[in-house]
Design an enzyme around this catalytic site. Structure first.
Site, PDB file in Angstrom:
ATOM      1  N   CYS A  37       4.915 -17.322 -29.468  1.00  0.00           N
ATOM      2  CA  CYS A  37       5.320 -16.419 -30.551  1.00  0.00           C
ATOM      3  C   CYS A  37       6.013 -17.151 -31.698  1.00  0.00           C
ATOM      4  O   CYS A  37       5.826 -16.798 -32.869  1.00  0.00           O
ATOM      5  CB  CYS A  37       6.206 -15.300 -30.015  1.00  0.00           C
ATOM      6  N   ILE A 141      14.223 -13.444 -26.529  1.00  0.00           N
ATOM      7  CA  ILE A 141      13.116 -14.087 -25.822  1.00  0.00           C
ATOM      8  C   ILE A 141      11.849 -14.159 -26.665  1.00  0.00           C
ATOM      9  O   ILE A 141      10.852 -14.738 -26.234  1.00  0.00           O
ATOM     10  CB  ILE A 141      12.778 -13.342 -24.501  1.00  0.00           C
ATOM     11  N   HIS A 142      11.872 -13.591 -27.850  1.00  0.00           N
ATOM     12  CA  HIS A 142      10.644 -13.437 -28.620  1.00  0.00           C
ATOM     13  C   HIS A 142      10.942 -13.538 -30.112  1.00  0.00           C
ATOM     14  O   HIS A 142      11.961 -13.033 -30.596  1.00  0.00           O
ATOM     15  CB  HIS A 142      10.005 -12.076 -28.309  1.00  0.00           C
TER      16      HIS A 142
END
Length: 225
Positions: A37, A141-142
């Site tokens: 990502c 986390i992203h």
């Protein structure tokens, strides 16, 4: 670790030069939660929205580390240069601060990552006086890219001239967007979230346990429990 990010939220920001003299919207554009990502978000912002160029950015980072061993030594990387280069070119592995700093230099662009949980803007490359800037959102986390949408059907704007009024307004919008996402709790607390190792099925709590487990076992494939 493939984890799904939160949904997008839109914050309207008044900017000059829009169609009919109108303004635009600062908006989160979501990319897949597929361990790449960060690279795909940077490609969206700095490669004209072409996500297919995200994978190649792993090689850009590896080459930068290889060519500058004084800056990117074992103390910074947490492993030997050779091991890091192999690690970051593996599509199963995440990117983070080191990679954003390298890509900021590569594109001569300040990359500002807004942390949803804390509300902080982490500005990679800000000391280099780069002529332009882009924005990302980080939920723990992203990463997702942030764009200025002037109107439906009009291509997103993702790069902003440093020191311009447009940059100031977009930064203001990014911070408002971050606040709205934080209010909706669309972030992951890395100290408390639970994971399961998909290799051995061990249950883990927090980023530190996951990092320790990965170091001890070599297992790097996790999912949120």
């Amino acid at each position: 670790m493939a984890l799904t990010s939160g949904g997008s939220a839109v914050v309207a920001v008044s900017v000059g030069g829009g169609p009919g003299g109108g303004g635009g919207r600062v908006v989160r554009r979501t990319v897949a939660a597929d361990n790449s990502c960060l690279f795909n978000s940077v490609a969206y912002c700095l490669e004209g929205g072409d996500l297919s160029k995200g994978a190649a950015l792993r090689g850009v980072v590896a080459a930068a580390v290889r060519d500058d061993p004084r800056t990117y030594d074992e103390g910074m990387l947490g492993k030997s240069s050779e091991a890091y280069q192999a690690y970051i070119q593996n599509a199963d592995h995440w990117g983070g601060g080191i990679e954003l700093a390298v890509l900021s230099r590569h594109y001569a662009t300040t990359i500002s990552a807004a942390d949803i949980q804390t509300g902080r803007l982490c500005n990679f490359g800000e000391d280099a006086a780069h002529p332009q800037r882009c924005f990302l959102l980080y939920d723990g986390i992203h990463y997702d890219p942030v764009a200025l949408s002037l109107a439906d059907g009009v291509p997103d704007l993702t790069v902003f001239t440093a020191g311009s009024e447009e940059e100031r307004l977009v930064e203001e919008g990014v911070l408002r967007l971050t606040g709205e996402l934080r209010r909706r709790r669309q972030f992951t607390n890395l100290a408390a979230f639970t994971l399961r190792c998909l290799v051995c099925q061990a249950g883990l709590v927090g980023q530190k346990e996951a990092q320790t487990h990965a170091k001890q076992t070599g297992h790097t494939n996790f999912a949120e429990a």
